[in-house]
Design an enzyme around this catalytic site. Structure first.
Site, PDB file in Angstrom:
ATOM      1  N   ASP A  41      60.013 -65.376  62.937  1.00  0.00           N
ATOM      2  CA  ASP A  41      60.578 -66.550  62.281  1.00  0.00           C
ATOM      3  C   ASP A  41      59.752 -67.757  62.702  1.00  0.00           C
ATOM      4  O   ASP A  41      59.510 -67.974  63.898  1.00  0.00           O
ATOM      5  CB  ASP A  41      62.042 -66.746  62.686  1.00  0.00           C
ATOM      6  CG  ASP A  41      62.679 -67.918  61.954  1.00  0.00           C
ATOM      7  OD1 ASP A  41      63.199 -67.694  60.848  1.00  0.00           O
ATOM      8  OD2 ASP A  41      62.639 -69.053  62.487  1.00  0.00           O
ATOM      9  N   LEU A  42      59.292 -68.565  61.710  1.00  0.00           N
ATOM     10  CA  LEU A  42      58.439 -69.709  62.017  1.00  0.00           C
ATOM     11  C   LEU A  42      59.276 -70.846  62.608  1.00  0.00           C
ATOM     12  O   LEU A  42      60.286 -71.251  62.016  1.00  0.00           O
ATOM     13  CB  LEU A  42      57.698 -70.190  60.768  1.00  0.00           C
ATOM     14  CG  LEU A  42      56.749 -69.176  60.113  1.00  0.00           C
ATOM     15  CD1 LEU A  42      56.030 -69.809  58.928  1.00  0.00           C
ATOM     16  CD2 LEU A  42      55.744 -68.642  61.131  1.00  0.00           C
TER      17      LEU A  42
ATOM     18  N   ASP B 236      61.053 -68.318  55.728  1.00  0.00           N
ATOM     19  CA  ASP B 236      59.960 -68.302  56.704  1.00  0.00           C
ATOM     20  C   ASP B 236      60.081 -67.119  57.658  1.00  0.00           C
ATOM     21  O   ASP B 236      59.634 -67.173  58.796  1.00  0.00           O
ATOM     22  CB  ASP B 236      59.932 -69.614  57.484  1.00  0.00           C
ATOM     23  CG  ASP B 236      61.240 -69.870  58.238  1.00  0.00           C
ATOM     24  OD1 ASP B 236      62.229 -69.164  57.955  1.00  0.00           O
ATOM     25  OD2 ASP B 236      61.268 -70.763  59.096  1.00  0.00           O
TER      26      ASP B 236
END
Length: 413
Positions: free
Chosen positions: A279-280, A322
């Site tokens: 996960d960004l 994301d």
């Protein structure tokens, strides 16, 4: 005689005929025709037309030879006749009547029409048509063949259809095709050919054997149509079904398939498999501040960077927003994943120039491994990696956390 013979007096009444003519007139014997005119015979509807024709021949004295005309028989059938008429004159050259002969050429006309129809279809068919001899030598092709293949007719006559080969079909393909032609006299299917300019295209093709009177193959006829556009559309739909539209990475559907295959291989070869859930960090803030277009460019660049640090055979998928999942194959042990995970973190944290900005995010990564002591399915593995990712965020982000089955057995279910 099968040819019909009749003769008339100067008033165009019948003086005689042969048996074949009598049957056409609807009579049982030639004597039944004598003394009658055309109004009293089976073609009364055409009587005036015949009389006008007869008068013209008698008046001019010029024979009218071998002309084709249609006639409706007493049974209502339309037939074709090839007729000749000659005026009869006495020794003083006075007109005394007319003699005529005709033959029924209906079957010949029908055969000619079939030939014309076949020639018309051959010429104007939208499908390409190729006719070869039994040994495969090309005997003729139509205009559609040239349009599809880009080969002119004169370029292919006398040559073998192998000149169209693309190299995409192997010997087994052609062996199966010839087996079908020999055993069943027909083959149909898809194949890839190559145009005269080198371009490869797809065709849907049917090949039929044409036998002679003894059942031996004289020719082969191939009909084909260009289905390249359809194949490209199928491939595009297939791509949409399995790949993320923004990044081009595998989506959830293809990820599930790749993960299943990886689990099977890990069991078969006694190797380890790592599932990394990414996960960004900070992506939402950038998306909100700069807009979705900038956010999309950032996602594309991050996906490209992370994809480049993986090995051939590994999978990086985008599963939404994301969030990404990496499937790392063929690991000797759990420690073997450390280098790859570090590369993923470094790639995700690279500064990315977007317009006037240099944007940077990081990634929180959760990792789990397969196989485990107990049986586990792909969905459970993804939940474990997801849980570990949240733990990585809690620990400060820009790091990875390995899921511990012993400490958190609840994620198994």
């Amino acid at each position: 005689m099968p040819i019909r013979v009749f003769w008339k007096d100067r008033n165009l009444c019948y003086l005689g005929c042969n048996m074949a003519f009598a049957r056409d007139a609807g009579m049982t014997h030639p004597r039944d025709v004598i003394g009658k005119d055309d109004d009293q015979l089976g073609w009364a509807a055409q009587a005036e037309l015949y009389r006008a024709d007869d008068r013209s021949v008698m008046a001019s004295g010029i024979p009218k030879l071998s002309y084709d005309e249609q006639q409706t028989t007493p049974s209502g059938q339309t037939i074709w006749l090839r007729t000749s008429k000659v005026a009869l004159r006495d020794r003083d050259n006075a007109g005394v009547g007319l003699i005529g002969v005709y033959e029924d050429i209906t079957e010949r006309k029908q055969a000619e029409e079939k030939v014309r129809l076949a020639a018309n279809v051959f010429t104007h068919a939208w499908e390409g048509i190729m006719i070869t001899a039994a040994d495969g030598t090309i005997m003729d092709v139509n205009e559609a063949f040239s349009r599809i293949t880009s080969y002119r007719r004169e370029d292919v006559l006398g040559r073998n259809p192998r000149l169209l080969g693309s190299g995409r079909q192997g010997p087994a393909f052609y062996a199966n095709m010839w087996r079908s032609l020999i055993e069943r006299g027909q083959w149909s299917g898809e194949m890839w050919n190559r145009r005269n300019n080198g371009e490869v295209y797809a065709v849907m093709q049917t090949i039929s054997a044409v036998p002679d009177a003894h059942g031996n193959t004289r020719q082969y006829v191939a009909l084909f149509s260009d289905v390249t556009l359809i194949k490209e559309q199928e491939q595009a739909l297939q791509h949409l079904a399995h790949y993320d539209a923004l990044t081009g990475l595998p989506n959830r559907v293809l990820l599930a398939d790749r993960l299943h295959q990886g689990m099977v291989q890990a069991q078969r070869y006694g190797r380890r498999l790592a599932i990394a859930f990414l996960d960004l960090d900070g992506f939402k803030a950038i998306n909100d501040a700069h807009g979705h277009a900038v956010g999309d460019q950032l996602l594309i660049a991050a996906a490209t960077g992370m994809q480049q640090v993986l090995r051939e055979g590994d999978t990086l998928a985008r599963i939404g927003g994301d969030e990404f999942v990496a499937v790392l194959l063929d690991l000797a042990d759990t420690r073997a994943s450390a280098t790859l995970l570090s590369r993923l973190l470094a790639a995700a944290a690279q500064a990315i120039p977007v317009g006037e900005h240099a944007l940077q995010v990081s990634a929180s990564v959760g990792v789990t491994f397969y196989p485990q002591a107990d049986a586990i399915d792909p969905e459970q593995l993804l939940r474990q990696a997801d849980q570990a990712m949240y733990q990585a965020k809690l620990e400060g982000k820009n790091r990875y956390h390995v899921f511990d089955v012993a400490l958190d057995p609840r994620v198994r279910g």
